[in-house]
Design a protein around this motif. Structure first.
Motif, PDB file in Angstrom:
ATOM      1  N   TYR A 134       0.833  -1.205   0.000  1.00 54.13           N
ATOM      2  CA  TYR A 134       0.000   0.000   0.000  1.00 54.13           C
ATOM      3  C   TYR A 134       0.868   1.256   0.000  1.00 54.13           C
ATOM      4  O   TYR A 134       0.639   2.179  -0.774  1.00 54.13           O
ATOM      5  CB  TYR A 134      -0.923   0.001   1.227  1.00 54.13           C
ATOM      6  CG  TYR A 134      -1.933   1.127   1.223  1.00 54.13           C
ATOM      7  CD1 TYR A 134      -3.114   1.015   0.502  1.00 54.13           C
ATOM      8  CD2 TYR A 134      -1.699   2.294   1.945  1.00 54.13           C
ATOM      9  CE1 TYR A 134      -4.042   2.047   0.476  1.00 54.13           C
ATOM     10  CE2 TYR A 134      -2.620   3.339   1.933  1.00 54.13           C
ATOM     11  CZ  TYR A 134      -3.788   3.205   1.200  1.00 54.13           C
ATOM     12  OH  TYR A 134      -4.701   4.213   1.180  1.00 54.13           O
ATOM     13  N   GLU A 135       1.872   1.238   0.845  1.00 51.33           N
ATOM     14  CA  GLU A 135       2.712   2.440   0.981  1.00 51.33           C
ATOM     15  C   GLU A 135       3.813   2.516  -0.078  1.00 51.33           C
ATOM     16  O   GLU A 135       4.251   3.603  -0.417  1.00 51.33           O
ATOM     17  CB  GLU A 135       3.336   2.479   2.388  1.00 51.33           C
ATOM     18  CG  GLU A 135       2.328   2.642   3.515  1.00 51.33           C
ATOM     19  CD  GLU A 135       1.587   3.987   3.468  1.00 51.33           C
ATOM     20  OE1 GLU A 135       2.054   4.926   2.798  1.00 51.33           O
ATOM     21  OE2 GLU A 135       0.524   4.084   4.125  1.00 51.33           O
ATOM     22  N   HIS A 136       4.273   1.382  -0.545  1.00 49.02           N
ATOM     23  CA  HIS A 136       5.372   1.396  -1.520  1.00 49.02           C
ATOM     24  C   HIS A 136       5.033   0.538  -2.735  1.00 49.02           C
ATOM     25  O   HIS A 136       5.698  -0.465  -2.988  1.00 49.02           O
ATOM     26  CB  HIS A 136       6.675   0.911  -0.867  1.00 49.02           C
ATOM     27  CG  HIS A 136       7.077   1.723   0.312  1.00 49.02           C
ATOM     28  ND1 HIS A 136       7.688   2.959   0.194  1.00 49.02           N
ATOM     29  CD2 HIS A 136       6.903   1.520   1.641  1.00 49.02           C
ATOM     30  CE1 HIS A 136       7.885   3.477   1.385  1.00 49.02           C
ATOM     31  NE2 HIS A 136       7.418   2.625   2.293  1.00 49.02           N
ATOM     32  N   PRO A 137       4.010   0.920  -3.460  1.00 51.28           N
ATOM     33  CA  PRO A 137       3.652   0.117  -4.644  1.00 51.28           C
ATOM     34  C   PRO A 137       4.800   0.077  -5.649  1.00 51.28           C
ATOM     35  O   PRO A 137       5.478   1.089  -5.855  1.00 51.28           O
ATOM     36  CB  PRO A 137       2.426   0.844  -5.213  1.00 51.28           C
ATOM     37  CG  PRO A 137       2.423   2.196  -4.592  1.00 51.28           C
ATOM     38  CD  PRO A 137       3.137   2.080  -3.288  1.00 51.28           C
ATOM     39  N   ALA A 138       5.009  -1.094  -6.239  1.00 53.51           N
ATOM     40  CA  ALA A 138       6.169  -1.292  -7.110  1.00 53.51           C
ATOM     41  C   ALA A 138       6.019  -0.545  -8.423  1.00 53.51           C
ATOM     42  O   ALA A 138       7.018  -0.148  -9.016  1.00 53.51           O
ATOM     43  CB  ALA A 138       6.359  -2.782  -7.387  1.00 53.51           C
ATOM     44  N   PHE A 168       0.656   0.327 -11.893  1.00 48.01           N
ATOM     45  CA  PHE A 168      -0.471  -0.612 -11.872  1.00 48.01           C
ATOM     46  C   PHE A 168      -0.859  -0.947 -10.429  1.00 48.01           C
ATOM     47  O   PHE A 168      -2.020  -0.877 -10.050  1.00 48.01           O
ATOM     48  CB  PHE A 168      -0.100  -1.892 -12.639  1.00 48.01           C
ATOM     49  CG  PHE A 168      -1.086  -3.003 -12.416  1.00 48.01           C
ATOM     50  CD1 PHE A 168      -2.276  -3.033 -13.125  1.00 48.01           C
ATOM     51  CD2 PHE A 168      -0.834  -4.003 -11.479  1.00 48.01           C
ATOM     52  CE1 PHE A 168      -3.198  -4.043 -12.897  1.00 48.01           C
ATOM     53  CE2 PHE A 168      -1.747  -5.022 -11.257  1.00 48.01           C
ATOM     54  CZ  PHE A 168      -2.937  -5.030 -11.971  1.00 48.01           C
ATOM     55  N   THR A 169       0.154  -1.327  -9.626  1.00 47.56           N
ATOM     56  CA  THR A 169      -0.115  -1.694  -8.241  1.00 47.56           C
ATOM     57  C   THR A 169      -0.675  -0.513  -7.462  1.00 47.56           C
ATOM     58  O   THR A 169      -1.641  -0.632  -6.709  1.00 47.56           O
ATOM     59  CB  THR A 169       1.169  -2.184  -7.553  1.00 47.56           C
ATOM     60  OG1 THR A 169       1.769  -3.171  -8.378  1.00 47.56           O
ATOM     61  CG2 THR A 169       0.892  -2.772  -6.190  1.00 47.56           C
ATOM     62  N   ALA A 170      -0.072   0.649  -7.686  1.00 44.83           N
ATOM     63  CA  ALA A 170      -0.517   1.851  -6.987  1.00 44.83           C
ATOM     64  C   ALA A 170      -1.988   2.113  -7.259  1.00 44.83           C
ATOM     65  O   ALA A 170      -2.753   2.496  -6.373  1.00 44.83           O
ATOM     66  CB  ALA A 170       0.322   3.038  -7.444  1.00 44.83           C
ATOM     67  N   ASN A 171      -2.397   1.891  -8.498  1.00 39.41           N
ATOM     68  CA  ASN A 171      -3.764   2.152  -8.904  1.00 39.41           C
ATOM     69  C   ASN A 171      -4.707   1.057  -8.438  1.00 39.41           C
ATOM     70  O   ASN A 171      -5.853   1.302  -8.085  1.00 39.41           O
ATOM     71  CB  ASN A 171      -3.800   2.267 -10.436  1.00 39.41           C
ATOM     72  CG  ASN A 171      -5.046   2.986 -10.902  1.00 39.41           C
ATOM     73  OD1 ASN A 171      -5.643   3.747 -10.143  1.00 39.41           O
ATOM     74  ND2 ASN A 171      -5.422   2.737 -12.133  1.00 39.41           N
ATOM     75  N   PHE A 172      -4.182  -0.203  -8.412  1.00 43.05           N
ATOM     76  CA  PHE A 172      -5.023  -1.364  -8.094  1.00 43.05           C
ATOM     77  C   PHE A 172      -5.318  -1.443  -6.604  1.00 43.05           C
ATOM     78  O   PHE A 172      -6.399  -1.816  -6.196  1.00 43.05           O
ATOM     79  CB  PHE A 172      -4.331  -2.638  -8.589  1.00 43.05           C
ATOM     80  CG  PHE A 172      -5.197  -3.859  -8.510  1.00 43.05           C
ATOM     81  CD1 PHE A 172      -6.359  -3.934  -9.252  1.00 43.05           C
ATOM     82  CD2 PHE A 172      -4.849  -4.926  -7.696  1.00 43.05           C
ATOM     83  CE1 PHE A 172      -7.165  -5.047  -9.184  1.00 43.05           C
ATOM     84  CE2 PHE A 172      -5.649  -6.046  -7.618  1.00 43.05           C
ATOM     85  CZ  PHE A 172      -6.808  -6.102  -8.369  1.00 43.05           C
ATOM     86  N   THR A 178       4.755  11.545  -1.368  1.00 44.27           N
ATOM     87  CA  THR A 178       4.477  11.175  -2.761  1.00 44.27           C
ATOM     88  C   THR A 178       5.330   9.988  -3.180  1.00 44.27           C
ATOM     89  O   THR A 178       6.360   9.690  -2.562  1.00 44.27           O
ATOM     90  CB  THR A 178       4.774  12.348  -3.729  1.00 44.27           C
ATOM     91  OG1 THR A 178       6.141  12.713  -3.578  1.00 44.27           O
ATOM     92  CG2 THR A 178       3.872  13.533  -3.443  1.00 44.27           C
ATOM     93  N   ARG A 179       4.889   9.297  -4.222  1.00 44.20           N
ATOM     94  CA  ARG A 179       5.655   8.201  -4.841  1.00 44.20           C
ATOM     95  C   ARG A 179       5.886   8.583  -6.293  1.00 44.20           C
ATOM     96  O   ARG A 179       4.996   9.162  -6.930  1.00 44.20           O
ATOM     97  CB  ARG A 179       4.884   6.884  -4.777  1.00 44.20           C
ATOM     98  CG  ARG A 179       4.471   6.478  -3.374  1.00 44.20           C
ATOM     99  CD  ARG A 179       5.625   5.889  -2.577  1.00 44.20           C
ATOM    100  NE  ARG A 179       5.233   5.726  -1.179  1.00 44.20           N
ATOM    101  CZ  ARG A 179       5.653   6.541  -0.199  1.00 44.20           C
ATOM    102  NH1 ARG A 179       6.466   7.549  -0.461  1.00 44.20           N
ATOM    103  NH2 ARG A 179       5.261   6.344   1.038  1.00 44.20           N
TER     104      ARG A 179
END
Lengths: 327, 295
Positions: free
Chosen positions: A223-227, A230-234, A322-323
């Motif tokens: 959740y905090e460090h999406p790779a 896609f993961t960040a959005n999913f 931010t990421r």
């Protein structure tokens, strides 16, 4: 905790389609592990290979260090709880649960005591003599679970186990399943397309996209460090905007309405508000991105400074929240 | 306006009206003749072959005569063997069709029932061509180097059974295919997952769930076989009399209509008994099949 299951560069093709593409992951003893992805991501194929219904073209599946990739389903210490439950309609609840022990050839007294024990745990004892068509959806779900658990597998696979239940029952069963997994001490691998369900229940989550493993980690990590984007959005809700040729992402709860004491600050127009009980979700249009920002405002803050559709408000954030994605 | 008129006719009245033609047809051509035959069975045969209208039960008593009871038993044995073979062969065929890819199943079913589109007599005569002493089978054996006496296959009980199986096999295939194709394939997977071998899965999951189809097919073959008279006459060569032949003879050669009627009633009683049994099997499993469609 030691490694129970190793999926080692496993690939599965159906004709021209590569359903699972060189996926590797380890599941530890007593872990609650979730395979998460949208439909077509290959998560169900991975599960079917773990159960023995599909044989991988490449790679190995190790259970307790032994390669089981080609061991047929009836000779694996692995059980699957089917999404459709697949209860035997001509057998009673007790008959369904006893079936797996009967075909194993266990002595009758042991079968009776183990079936009785699991029916107590899953609160099915009052329905022992009913047929599946005389049960509610939640009761059938528990029969499917009991039927798999009674076998005491090394690994229990669950294919969208809560998919057929209504929302309220689902939420209760998520915690119930987690408690049960802890009590029986069996390793669970669950397949779900529901990211919230995966985050609530699992110790670790593997995210699949187009047959590939995108990320594997604890719910907090993914959740905090999406790779990737896609993961960040999913997983959860994420706001994206482009800045200096990079994609910048920030979670709604990290954005601050009125931008008090934040490093960055922009103005935007509230185009929609949605009431969620504990908080108010705002959709704020800014010059930064074509999609409106999703911002969360606590009920308390909203009471102090009411915000309405059409208002122009400042929103702000700190760059450490931010990421950055380059893909 | 007429649409409005239709709407005010109650549902019940409408379905009754729609059933009238079929009911009238069945009453005139089925219920009434059966009633007449039943009545006939209680009268006495006249001295010159006519009917003497005095009440008697002796036609039914005659059914228990060892000669006729023996024919009943022979018929039951032949029909039973034909049923057994047809069910085993037909179930296997239905299983194979249901396991084939979905898009190929209609064409396979079409081939399975293809013989049905030709005339029953022609199909039975075809077996004479195959089975007679210098028939195709004997010729085939000769081509393979067989030089002994031609095997006697025609006019045996075996030939009658083969003829019955051949003619009624499509019914069994269709009756067994229906529940097999509806079976959720995940049930077999679940059984395997729980540790069952393929044979155990068949015996404990697939077979019990498809019993209604087997029962329907079996009753069908048995009822049609036990009353059949064409196949025993042509392939049994008249040497093996079955009840059907006996009924035929009573009405058309012996001119003993009352006894023929009693024989027919006995056949109908057997048929009704078996159909009731089959309906009970179907009723018992009906709830279970419903559950399956809920998924």
């Amino acid at each position: 905790m030691s490694t129970l299951l190793s999926v080692d560069h496993v690939t599965k093709r159906f004709g021209a389609v590569t359903a699972v593409d060189a996926v590797s992951l380890d599941v530890k003893e007593n872990e609650f592990f979730a395979l998460l992805g949208p439909s077509g991501s290959g998560k169900t194929t991975v599960l079917r290979m773990l159960a023995g219904f599909e044989i991988p073209e490449e790679g190995r599946i190790l259970l307790d260090g032994k390669d089981i990739s080609r061991v047929p389903p009836n000779r694996r210490p692995v059980n699957l709880m089917f999404q459709s439950y697949a209860l035997f309609p001509h057998m009673t609840v007790a008959g369904n649960i006893a079936y797996g022990l009967e075909v194993e050839g266990l002595p009758r007294p042991e079968i009776t005591s183990r079936v009785g024990e699991i029916m107590e745990i899953t609160e099915l004892a009052p329905f022992a003599r009913r047929k599946p068509d005389q049960l509610s959806g939640g009761q059938r779900q528990r029969v499917a679970l009991a039927r798999a658990l009674v076998k005491r597998p090394r690994l229990l696979l669950l294919d969208e186990p809560l998919g057929a239940l209504d929302k309220k029952l689902r939420a209760a069963m998520q915690l119930e399943l987690k408690r049960l997994q802890h009590d029986v001490g069996i390793t669970f691998v669950i397949v779900t397309h529901d990211q919230e369900e995966a985050l609530v229940m699992a110790d670790r989550v593997a995210i699949l996209q187009d047959g590939r493993l995108v990320q594997c980690g604890t719910p907090h990590e993914v959740y905090e460090h999406p790779a990737n984007r896609f993961t960040a959005n999913f997983i959860g809700v994420m706001n994206f905007f482009d800045e200096n040729g990079r994609t910048v992402a920030i979670r709604p709860e990290r954005l601050r309405v009125f931008a008090e004491g934040t490093e960055r600050r922009i103005e935007g127009t509230v185009i929609a508000t949605a009431y969620h009980g504990l908080d108010l979700q705002l959709h704020v249009r800014t010059d930064l991105s074509s999609e409106p920002f999703v911002v969360r405002l606590t009920a308390e803050a909203a009471d102090r400074r009411p915000v309405a559709e059409g208002d122009t408000i400042p929103i702000g954030w700190n760059t450490s929240d931010t990421r950055i994605f380059t893909d | 306006m007429p649409a409005e008129v239709v709407r005010v006719i109650p549902q019940k009245t409408r379905s009754t009206v729609l059933m009238v033609p079929a009911l009238a047809w069945l009453t005139a051509l089925m219920v009434v003749p059966c009633g007449l035959i039943l009545a006939l069975a209680f009268f006495r045969r006249g001295i010159y072959g006519g009917i003497e209208y005095t009440f008697t039960l002796e036609n039914f008593a005659l059914l228990l005569d060892p000669l006729y009871a023996g024919i009943f038993l022979t018929s039951a044995r032949i029909a039973g063997l034909a049923t057994l073979i047809a069910v085993v062969v037909g179930y296997a065929a239905a299983y194979a069709i249901a396991a084939a890819p979905r898009n190929r199943q209609p064409i396979l079913l079409f081939f399975a029932i293809l013989p049905f589109w030709s005339n029953y007599l022609i199909r039975t005569y075809a077996w004479i061509v195959l089975l007679n002493r210098e028939g195709l089978i004997t010729q085939g054996l000769r081509l393979l180097g067989y030089e002994g006496e031609p095997p006697s296959m025609l006019y045996t009980e075996g030939a009658v059974i083969v003829g019955l199986v051949y003619n009624y096999l499509p019914f069994v295939i269709l009756a067994c295919y229906a529940p097999l194709s509806r079976l959720n394939p995940e049930l077999a997977e679940a059984s395997s997952d729980l540790g069952a071998s393929a044979f155990t899965t068949f015996r404990r999951v697939i077979l019990p769930m498809t019993i209604p189809g087997i029962a329907a097919g079996a009753v069908f073959v048995f009822v049609l076989s036990i009353g059949n008279f064409i196949t025993p006459a042509l392939l049994g060569g008249g040497r093996f009399q079955m009840i059907g032949n006996l009924v035929y003879a009573q009405f058309l050669t012996a001119n003993d209509w009352p006894f023929g009627a009693a024989l027919s009633m006995a056949l109908i009683a057997i048929m009704l008994g078996l159909l009731t049994l089959q309906a009970m099997v179907a009723e018992k499993t009906a709830g279970e099949t419903r559950e399956q469609s809920d998924g």
